[in-house]
Design a protein around this motif. Structure first.
Motif, PDB file in Angstrom:
ATOM      1  N   TYR A 275     -14.679 -40.222 -65.835  1.00  9.35           N
ATOM      2  CA  TYR A 275     -15.474 -39.395 -64.924  1.00  9.35           C
ATOM      3  C   TYR A 275     -16.726 -40.142 -64.468  1.00  9.35           C
ATOM      4  O   TYR A 275     -17.025 -40.213 -63.281  1.00  9.35           O
ATOM      5  CB  TYR A 275     -15.879 -38.085 -65.610  1.00  9.35           C
ATOM      6  CG  TYR A 275     -14.721 -37.207 -65.981  1.00  9.35           C
ATOM      7  CD1 TYR A 275     -13.991 -36.531 -65.006  1.00  9.35           C
ATOM      8  CD2 TYR A 275     -14.345 -37.041 -67.303  1.00  9.35           C
ATOM      9  CE1 TYR A 275     -12.924 -35.722 -65.341  1.00  9.35           C
ATOM     10  CE2 TYR A 275     -13.280 -36.233 -67.653  1.00  9.35           C
ATOM     11  CZ  TYR A 275     -12.570 -35.572 -66.671  1.00  9.35           C
ATOM     12  OH  TYR A 275     -11.513 -34.767 -67.012  1.00  9.35           O
ATOM     13  N   ALA A 276     -17.466 -40.699 -65.409  1.00  6.98           N
ATOM     14  CA  ALA A 276     -18.725 -41.355 -65.070  1.00  6.98           C
ATOM     15  C   ALA A 276     -18.515 -42.753 -64.517  1.00  6.98           C
ATOM     16  O   ALA A 276     -19.344 -43.247 -63.741  1.00  6.98           O
ATOM     17  CB  ALA A 276     -19.624 -41.419 -66.306  1.00  6.98           C
ATOM     18  N   SER A 277     -17.422 -43.404 -64.899  1.00  6.70           N
ATOM     19  CA  SER A 277     -17.128 -44.745 -64.406  1.00  6.70           C
ATOM     20  C   SER A 277     -15.634 -45.004 -64.554  1.00  6.70           C
ATOM     21  O   SER A 277     -15.013 -44.577 -65.529  1.00  6.70           O
ATOM     22  CB  SER A 277     -17.928 -45.800 -65.176  1.00  6.70           C
ATOM     23  OG  SER A 277     -17.739 -45.677 -66.571  1.00  6.70           O
ATOM     24  N   ALA A 278     -15.076 -45.689 -63.572  1.00  9.16           N
ATOM     25  CA  ALA A 278     -13.644 -45.955 -63.537  1.00  9.16           C
ATOM     26  C   ALA A 278     -13.295 -47.164 -64.397  1.00  9.16           C
ATOM     27  O   ALA A 278     -14.163 -47.931 -64.821  1.00  9.16           O
ATOM     28  CB  ALA A 278     -13.198 -46.190 -62.097  1.00  9.16           C
ATOM     29  N   VAL A 279     -12.015 -47.328 -64.645  1.00  4.85           N
ATOM     30  CA  VAL A 279     -11.537 -48.495 -65.388  1.00  4.85           C
ATOM     31  C   VAL A 279     -11.799 -49.753 -64.564  1.00  4.85           C
ATOM     32  O   VAL A 279     -11.366 -49.861 -63.415  1.00  4.85           O
ATOM     33  CB  VAL A 279     -10.035 -48.378 -65.697  1.00  4.85           C
ATOM     34  CG1 VAL A 279      -9.523 -49.659 -66.347  1.00  4.85           C
ATOM     35  CG2 VAL A 279      -9.761 -47.177 -66.595  1.00  4.85           C
ATOM     36  N   ASP A 280     -12.524 -50.694 -65.148  1.00  2.00           N
ATOM     37  CA  ASP A 280     -12.833 -51.954 -64.462  1.00  2.00           C
ATOM     38  C   ASP A 280     -12.418 -53.167 -65.275  1.00  2.00           C
ATOM     39  O   ASP A 280     -12.643 -54.306 -64.877  1.00  2.00           O
ATOM     40  CB  ASP A 280     -14.335 -52.026 -64.141  1.00  2.00           C
ATOM     41  CG  ASP A 280     -15.198 -51.962 -65.388  1.00  2.00           C
ATOM     42  OD1 ASP A 280     -14.676 -51.742 -66.502  1.00  2.00           O
ATOM     43  OD2 ASP A 280     -16.428 -52.141 -65.250  1.00  2.00           O
ATOM     44  N   GLY A 281     -11.808 -52.927 -66.421  1.00  4.66           N
ATOM     45  CA  GLY A 281     -11.385 -54.012 -67.300  1.00  4.66           C
ATOM     46  C   GLY A 281     -11.052 -53.443 -68.652  1.00  4.66           C
ATOM     47  O   GLY A 281     -11.255 -52.254 -68.916  1.00  4.66           O
ATOM     48  N   PRO A 282     -10.545 -54.261 -69.563  1.00  2.61           N
ATOM     49  CA  PRO A 282     -10.189 -53.772 -70.899  1.00  2.61           C
ATOM     50  C   PRO A 282     -11.420 -53.371 -71.708  1.00  2.61           C
ATOM     51  O   PRO A 282     -12.523 -53.879 -71.485  1.00  2.61           O
ATOM     52  CB  PRO A 282      -9.484 -54.974 -71.540  1.00  2.61           C
ATOM     53  CG  PRO A 282      -9.148 -55.897 -70.410  1.00  2.61           C
ATOM     54  CD  PRO A 282     -10.184 -55.671 -69.377  1.00  2.61           C
ATOM     55  N   LEU A 283     -11.223 -52.477 -72.659  1.00  2.00           N
ATOM     56  CA  LEU A 283     -12.259 -52.212 -73.643  1.00  2.00           C
ATOM     57  C   LEU A 283     -12.359 -53.412 -74.577  1.00  2.00           C
ATOM     58  O   LEU A 283     -11.380 -54.150 -74.763  1.00  2.00           O
ATOM     59  CB  LEU A 283     -11.922 -50.944 -74.440  1.00  2.00           C
ATOM     60  CG  LEU A 283     -11.901 -49.629 -73.650  1.00  2.00           C
ATOM     61  CD1 LEU A 283     -11.471 -48.480 -74.557  1.00  2.00           C
ATOM     62  CD2 LEU A 283     -13.250 -49.334 -73.007  1.00  2.00           C
ATOM     63  N   PRO A 284     -13.513 -53.636 -75.200  1.00  2.00           N
ATOM     64  CA  PRO A 284     -13.717 -54.828 -76.023  1.00  2.00           C
ATOM     65  C   PRO A 284     -13.080 -54.701 -77.414  1.00  2.00           C
ATOM     66  O   PRO A 284     -13.755 -54.641 -78.443  1.00  2.00           O
ATOM     67  CB  PRO A 284     -15.236 -54.932 -76.105  1.00  2.00           C
ATOM     68  CG  PRO A 284     -15.708 -53.524 -75.974  1.00  2.00           C
ATOM     69  CD  PRO A 284     -14.762 -52.874 -75.017  1.00  2.00           C
ATOM     70  N   THR A 285     -11.751 -54.650 -77.446  1.00  2.00           N
ATOM     71  CA  THR A 285     -11.020 -54.522 -78.696  1.00  2.00           C
ATOM     72  C   THR A 285      -9.622 -55.088 -78.528  1.00  2.00           C
ATOM     73  O   THR A 285      -9.096 -55.131 -77.405  1.00  2.00           O
ATOM     74  CB  THR A 285     -10.931 -53.044 -79.127  1.00  2.00           C
ATOM     75  OG1 THR A 285     -10.183 -52.952 -80.348  1.00  2.00           O
ATOM     76  CG2 THR A 285     -10.258 -52.197 -78.054  1.00  2.00           C
ATOM     77  N   GLN A 286      -9.031 -55.496 -79.638  1.00  2.00           N
ATOM     78  CA  GLN A 286      -7.632 -55.903 -79.644  1.00  2.00           C
ATOM     79  C   GLN A 286      -6.726 -54.742 -80.037  1.00  2.00           C
ATOM     80  O   GLN A 286      -5.500 -54.873 -79.999  1.00  2.00           O
ATOM     81  CB  GLN A 286      -7.424 -57.060 -80.624  1.00  2.00           C
ATOM     82  CG  GLN A 286      -8.176 -58.328 -80.238  1.00  2.00           C
ATOM     83  CD  GLN A 286      -7.764 -58.858 -78.873  1.00  2.00           C
ATOM     84  OE1 GLN A 286      -6.571 -59.006 -78.591  1.00  2.00           O
ATOM     85  NE2 GLN A 286      -8.746 -59.132 -78.023  1.00  2.00           N
TER      86      GLN A 286
END
Length: 466
Positions: A275-286
């Motif tokens: 809602y506040a921000s769209a997907v722009d890349g992976p989350l910092p996790t494996q």
């Protein structure tokens, strides 16, 4: 959640006319053939599934005495869950509220006074129905701890769990009691024959709502993971965290958990909203990540495919593509499957009737054919208007999804590399202004290649079999 309440045809003129979606005022043209490569050796993330929720009483509206007639209920369930006529959704997100222990038992060390009605606002019925359709991924998530466990004394309007750093309360430390509460809720579902697989303790911890909500900083969420993790894991439940209200905001929670070796070991899935921000890349996790809640902003009920409103079907299809290909998400969980009024859900319930939005078919273009256990593989094209993704399912089928953002029909020559499929058929399903997952004539695959046309402003999914 805020504010709750192409076609893969042979390239003949006849086929293009049959599936064209642009208006007569702007007849489609066909662009020059572009190339695309599907590469089975380029392995990306595993897929857990696609899902929806009916929290806050929506399941009860669907099933209750004032809801839909039985025949309409079945039609709606088919639309959401059937793999032959509907979206084939494979994850059900369940909401945990304070219902199993609505009053303070006398302090965090008192014997819990749990109660269970076997209904849970219709969610038990829905979970059993979903299981009958083949769903085996049940994500249970709490919007808040019971109010008496929090600094503000109420379920609503934020507040923080007592006992966490910076949240001292006269009533004591409720951290372990809250962990036990969550696990007991999941056990009640087990008694009903529904095995909860994923357990979350917070929803949008960085946003205060006037309804059920609870604030947690990334540090506090990390702290509680280390309390819940051992209890949940011992009971057989995976921990998910933290359902921040934006994808960028979730990165702070994921980073904090990843920086703590103990917490990192307990979290199986990192979950974020958009809602506040769209997907722009992976989350910092494996670890696995899910886009765990979203529906587009809109103030009226909308059934359209491509009207420029920002909450039509095309918008949803594009968002799903971005989550899968930019965010490398393993799960995609839409907000309401069915709701009422000016809903941005996939379906609008309207007394004894219902209405279907093209948003449903936008999601279905991915969810029906990309099954749990699939793996995303490489899919590239030089055409910037053509959004491509490809997936290898465990049954050996290949699913390729194409979203044509251009105003021209696009002929595409595909090379299927390292997929193990050199001959067979590709069966297309097209969604646009005049089609909703409409099955088309199969396209032949010869020499590990096929050529097909994607209509302008259309979503096309095709399954490839030997």
């Amino acid at each position: 959640m805020r504010g709750r309440l192409s076609t893969w045809t042979v390239t003949s003129l006849a086929a293009l006319l049959a599936v064209g979606s642009t208006s007569a005022a702007h007849p489609p043209t066909t662009a020059a053939t572009t190339t695309a490569t599907v590469d089975g050796s380029a392995v990306h993330q595993p897929i857990d599934g696609f899902g929806f929720s009916e929290h806050f009483g929506r399941a009860e509206i669907m099933h209750g005495s004032q809801g839909l007639p039985a025949a309409k209920q079945r039609e709606l369930l088919d639309l959401l869950l059937s793999r032959t006529t509907g979206a084939g959704l494979s994850i059900l997100r369940l909401g945990i509220d304070s219902g199993i222990q609505p009053t303070d038992p006398g302090g965090p060390n008192a014997t819990p006074a749990y109660v269970w009605d076997g209904v849970d606002k219709g969610q038990v019925w829905l979970a059993k129905e979903a299981k009958a359709y083949g769903v085996n991924r049940f994500y249970a998530d709490a919007w808040t701890a019971p109010g008496y466990m929090k600094t503000n004394g109420t379920d609503a309007n934020g507040g923080t769990l007592c006992g966490l750093s910076g949240a001292d309360c006269a009533s004591g430390d409720w951290r372990r009691a809250y962990a036990d509460f969550l696990v007991q809720w999941a056990r009640f579902y087990g008694q009903e024959g529904v095995r909860i697989t994923d357990l979350g303790f917070t929803n949008e911890p960085d946003w205060t709502a006037t309804y059920d909500s609870m604030r947690l900083t990334p540090a506090q969420a990390t702290e509680f993971v280390k309390v819940l993790g051992p209890v949940a894991n011992a009971a057989g439940y995976k921990v998910a965290c933290c359902d921040s209200f934006g994808w960028t905001q979730q990165k702070a929670y994921t980073s904090a958990i990843e920086a703590d070796p103990a917490a990192r070991n307990y979290v199986s899935t990192h979950t974020g909203h958009t809602y506040a921000s769209a997907v722009d890349g992976p989350l910092p996790t494996q670890k696995r990540s899910w886009m765990s809640e979203w529906s587009p902003n809109g103030t009226t009920w909308n059934e359209n495919w491509d009207d420029g409103s920002g909450y039509d079907g095309f918008t949803v299809a594009s968002a799903v593509h971005d989550a899968l290909t930019k965010g490398n998400t393993s799960g995609y969980v839409y907000w309401y499957g069915a709701s009422v009024g000016a809903t941005r859900g996939l379906i609008q319930m309207d007394g004894e009737n219902y209405h279907v939005s093209k948003r449903l078919w936008a999601l279905a273009g991915y969810s029906r054919f990309i099954r749990p256990g699939a793996t995303r593989i490489g899919a590239t094209t030089p055409d910037a208007n053509l959004k491509l993704s490809a997936f290898r399912n465990t049954d050996g089928t290949l699913t390729v999804v194409a979203l044509n953002g251009g105003t021209s029909d696009q002929q595409v020559s595909y090379s299927l590399r390292n997929t193990g499929i050199t001959a067979g058929t590709a069966t297309p399903y097209v969604t646009n202004g005049s089609n909703s997952m409409a099955r088309q004539t199969a396209v032949p695959v010869r020499g590990g290649a096929l050529t097909a046309t994607v209509p302008a402003r259309s979503l096309v999914t095709y399954t490839v079999r030997r």
